[in-house]
Motif scaffolding. Structure first.
Motif, PDB file in Angstrom:
ATOM      1  N   ARG A  68       0.820  -1.210   0.000  1.00 38.83           N
ATOM      2  CA  ARG A  68       0.000   0.000   0.000  1.00 38.83           C
ATOM      3  C   ARG A  68       0.862   1.271   0.000  1.00 38.83           C
ATOM      4  O   ARG A  68       1.783   1.427   0.795  1.00 38.83           O
ATOM      5  N   LEU A  69       0.554   2.194  -0.956  1.00 38.95           N
ATOM      6  CA  LEU A  69       1.218   3.492  -1.089  1.00 38.95           C
ATOM      7  C   LEU A  69       2.725   3.389  -1.304  1.00 38.95           C
ATOM      8  O   LEU A  69       3.462   4.320  -1.009  1.00 38.95           O
ATOM      9  N   SER A  70       3.191   2.270  -1.851  1.00 39.99           N
ATOM     10  CA  SER A  70       4.636   2.084  -2.030  1.00 39.99           C
ATOM     11  C   SER A  70       5.120   2.479  -3.418  1.00 39.99           C
ATOM     12  O   SER A  70       6.338   2.633  -3.613  1.00 39.99           O
ATOM     13  N   ILE A  71       4.211   2.637  -4.403  1.00 40.80           N
ATOM     14  CA  ILE A  71       4.676   2.948  -5.755  1.00 40.80           C
ATOM     15  C   ILE A  71       4.020   4.183  -6.345  1.00 40.80           C
ATOM     16  O   ILE A  71       4.412   4.632  -7.417  1.00 40.80           O
ATOM     17  N   SER A  72       3.015   4.766  -5.679  1.00 36.66           N
ATOM     18  CA  SER A  72       2.311   5.898  -6.267  1.00 36.66           C
ATOM     19  C   SER A  72       1.765   6.799  -5.172  1.00 36.66           C
ATOM     20  O   SER A  72       1.743   6.431  -3.992  1.00 36.66           O
ATOM     21  N   GLN A  73       1.288   7.985  -5.604  1.00 35.37           N
ATOM     22  CA  GLN A  73       0.792   8.942  -4.616  1.00 35.37           C
ATOM     23  C   GLN A  73      -0.598   8.590  -4.111  1.00 35.37           C
ATOM     24  O   GLN A  73      -0.977   8.962  -3.002  1.00 35.37           O
ATOM     25  N   THR A  74      -1.386   7.877  -4.897  1.00 34.76           N
ATOM     26  CA  THR A  74      -2.686   7.402  -4.429  1.00 34.76           C
ATOM     27  C   THR A  74      -3.057   6.172  -5.242  1.00 34.76           C
ATOM     28  O   THR A  74      -2.434   5.880  -6.266  1.00 34.76           O
ATOM     29  N   GLU A  75      -4.057   5.442  -4.792  1.00 34.57           N
ATOM     30  CA  GLU A  75      -4.461   4.234  -5.516  1.00 34.57           C
ATOM     31  C   GLU A  75      -5.940   3.962  -5.264  1.00 34.57           C
ATOM     32  O   GLU A  75      -6.524   4.430  -4.281  1.00 34.57           O
ATOM     33  N   GLY A  76      -6.526   3.233  -6.185  1.00 38.67           N
ATOM     34  CA  GLY A  76      -7.943   2.941  -6.068  1.00 38.67           C
ATOM     35  C   GLY A  76      -8.419   2.080  -7.220  1.00 38.67           C
ATOM     36  O   GLY A  76      -7.628   1.404  -7.882  1.00 38.67           O
ATOM     37  N   ILE A  77      -9.723   2.121  -7.481  1.00 44.06           N
ATOM     38  CA  ILE A  77     -10.375   1.200  -8.414  1.00 44.06           C
ATOM     39  C   ILE A  77     -10.924   1.951  -9.618  1.00 44.06           C
ATOM     40  O   ILE A  77     -11.459   3.059  -9.498  1.00 44.06           O
ATOM     41  N   VAL A  78     -10.795   1.337 -10.788  1.00 47.24           N
ATOM     42  CA  VAL A  78     -11.477   1.803 -11.992  1.00 47.24           C
ATOM     43  C   VAL A  78     -12.168   0.612 -12.640  1.00 47.24           C
ATOM     44  O   VAL A  78     -11.764  -0.539 -12.447  1.00 47.24           O
ATOM     45  N   THR A  79     -13.226   0.884 -13.377  1.00 44.87           N
ATOM     46  CA  THR A  79     -13.859  -0.134 -14.224  1.00 44.87           C
ATOM     47  C   THR A  79     -13.787   0.314 -15.673  1.00 44.87           C
ATOM     48  O   THR A  79     -13.735   1.517 -15.971  1.00 44.87           O
ATOM     49  N   ASN A  80     -13.761  -0.659 -16.564  1.00 35.43           N
ATOM     50  CA  ASN A  80     -13.588  -0.403 -17.988  1.00 35.43           C
ATOM     51  C   ASN A  80     -14.570  -1.249 -18.786  1.00 35.43           C
ATOM     52  O   ASN A  80     -15.076  -2.271 -18.309  1.00 35.43           O
ATOM     53  N   SER A  81     -14.809  -0.831 -20.016  1.00 35.56           N
ATOM     54  CA  SER A  81     -15.516  -1.658 -20.994  1.00 35.56           C
ATOM     55  C   SER A  81     -14.721  -1.598 -22.291  1.00 35.56           C
ATOM     56  O   SER A  81     -13.877  -0.721 -22.471  1.00 35.56           O
ATOM     57  N   GLN A  82     -14.991  -2.542 -23.199  1.00 40.96           N
ATOM     58  CA  GLN A  82     -14.276  -2.504 -24.467  1.00 40.96           C
ATOM     59  C   GLN A  82     -15.124  -3.099 -25.582  1.00 40.96           C
ATOM     60  O   GLN A  82     -16.072  -3.850 -25.350  1.00 40.96           O
ATOM     61  N   HIS A  83     -14.759  -2.710 -26.801  1.00 39.89           N
ATOM     62  CA  HIS A  83     -15.417  -3.187 -28.016  1.00 39.89           C
ATOM     63  C   HIS A  83     -14.307  -3.514 -29.009  1.00 39.89           C
ATOM     64  O   HIS A  83     -13.571  -2.627 -29.439  1.00 39.89           O
ATOM     65  N   ALA A  84     -14.143  -4.790 -29.309  1.00 37.71           N
ATOM     66  CA  ALA A  84     -13.080  -5.248 -30.188  1.00 37.71           C
ATOM     67  C   ALA A  84     -13.679  -5.946 -31.398  1.00 37.71           C
ATOM     68  O   ALA A  84     -14.767  -6.524 -31.334  1.00 37.71           O
TER      69      ALA A  84
END
Length: 358
Positions: free
Chosen positions: A29-45
């Motif tokens: 936790r907090l060892s590689i960046s200034q903050t961290e959290g969650i994102v969700t994505n969608s895609q169309h291939a």
């Protein structure tokens, strides 16, 4: 990866996600960046060989916003580059330069630059996640030009020496008042790229209703190079914290003018970034059981060059940790909650290569 400080160790010990599946595959936790959290994505291939359009929704990621970059050796904090707050460190624009630019930095268009690691996550019932999985879902295919088929598609990032290799988001923001001439309006003010290596595995194949045993290791015979560029043409420019459209198709963005050349690129220094195009899917290997080599069949269904992709990422829900105990929990404030679900709407179909109809 550097060891966490005593202060970080104290934070880590209070993390309710400790001990859940996936915890040991993520950075402390907090060892590689200034903050961290969650994102969700969608895609169309578009799988051009199979002549199929494949959509995916609720692709999860742990986003580590603003990778630590100062000092350059064993960084412990994040500092913005190319601003007026401190002695500026501006990076020459790797993609666009005016014809009047010379080796003199004062003549060059410059950018601020930062990186944001993204760890794909597949939530598990009861908490925790399978780290490294972008998507695992049923898809429809066409075999031998006309026969319908279904299969389970798993897209993942590889491990190197046992460690998950995240995708990396790169962001360049241009300064319009620097250089031997102003940046014209038809050149975007920023460039963004999410890139990395991925593997594709197929399982549970059924052709015309008949199960076909592929075995447990039917996958592309080498990792695939993934380059998703910020796609302002879709109406929502991409930034790692706020999200937006990403895409891989011909003509979307130029490649770098030469090798990257700045210490702030860290291990990417010296790389040359290719121009945008669709994703090349290599042949499959290790498909089949009991001595039956079905790899040529699977390759004929799925492999091929220049498969266009468009993705849409939602905004970062920052927790200063990855909440593995409940990835779907809402952030923000009681009056203005921000939630990862529902995930972003499926983006429009990406454009096909020139000469191919929709």
């Amino acid at each position: 990866m550097k060891a966490p400080t005593p202060e970080l160790k104290a934070l880590i010990s209070d993390d309710p996600a400790e001990g859940l599946p996936g915890f040991d595959d993520l950075p402390p936790r907090l060892s590689i960046s200034q903050t961290e959290g969650i994102v969700t994505n969608s895609q169309h291939a578009v799988a051009r060989r199979a002549k199929m359009s494949i959509t995916s929704q609720q692709i999860w990621g742990g986003l580590y916003f603003g990778e630590l970059n100062d000092p350059l050796e064993n960084p412990t904090r994040y500092l913005a580059t190319c601003n007026s707050v401190r002695i500026p460190h501006c990076i020459p624009d790797p993609f666009y330069q005016p014809s009047c630019a010379t080796e003199d930095p004062a003549t060059q268009w410059v950018t601020s630059y930062f990186r944001t690691p993204l760890y794909p996550l597949k939530p598990l019932e009861g908490g925790g996640a399978e780290v490294g999985i972008l998507t695992k879902e049923k898809i429809n295919l066409i075999t031998f030009g006309a026969i319908p088929a279904t299969a389970t598609l798993t897209i993942s990032v590889p491990r190197v020496n046992g460690k998950i290799q995240p995708l990396m988001s790169h962001s360049w923001a241009r300064s319009r008042n620097r250089g031997c001439t102003n940046i014209p309006a038809d050149i975007p003010g920023a460039s963004a790229l999410v890139e990395g290596k991925i593997n594709i595995r197929l399982s549970d194949l059924t052709v015309d209703g008949v199960p076909v045993e592929l075995g447990p290791n039917c996958r592309t015979n080498r990792p695939i190079d993934l380059y998703l560029w910020g796609d302002a043409s879709a109406g929502r420019p991409y930034a790692p914290g706020s999200g937006g459209y990403l895409a891989a198709f011909d003509g979307l963005h130029p490649g770098s003018r030469g090798p990257l050349n700045d210490p702030y690129y860290f291990e990417d220094n010296g790389r040359t970034i290719p121009a945008s195009t669709g994703i090349d899917i290599p042949p499959f290997a290790n498909c089949g059981t009991s001595g039956d080599d079905l790899s040529p069949l699977v390759s004929a269904m799925a492999s091929g060059p220049n498969n266009p992709v468009r993705a849409l990422q939602g905004g970062l829900i920052a927790w200063n940790r990855i909440p593995l105990e409940d990835l779907s929990k809402c952030g923000g404030s009681p009056t203005r909650p921000v939630c990862p679900l529902p995930g972003p709407e499926v983006p429009p179909m990406p454009p096909l290569p020139d000469g191919e109809g929709q």
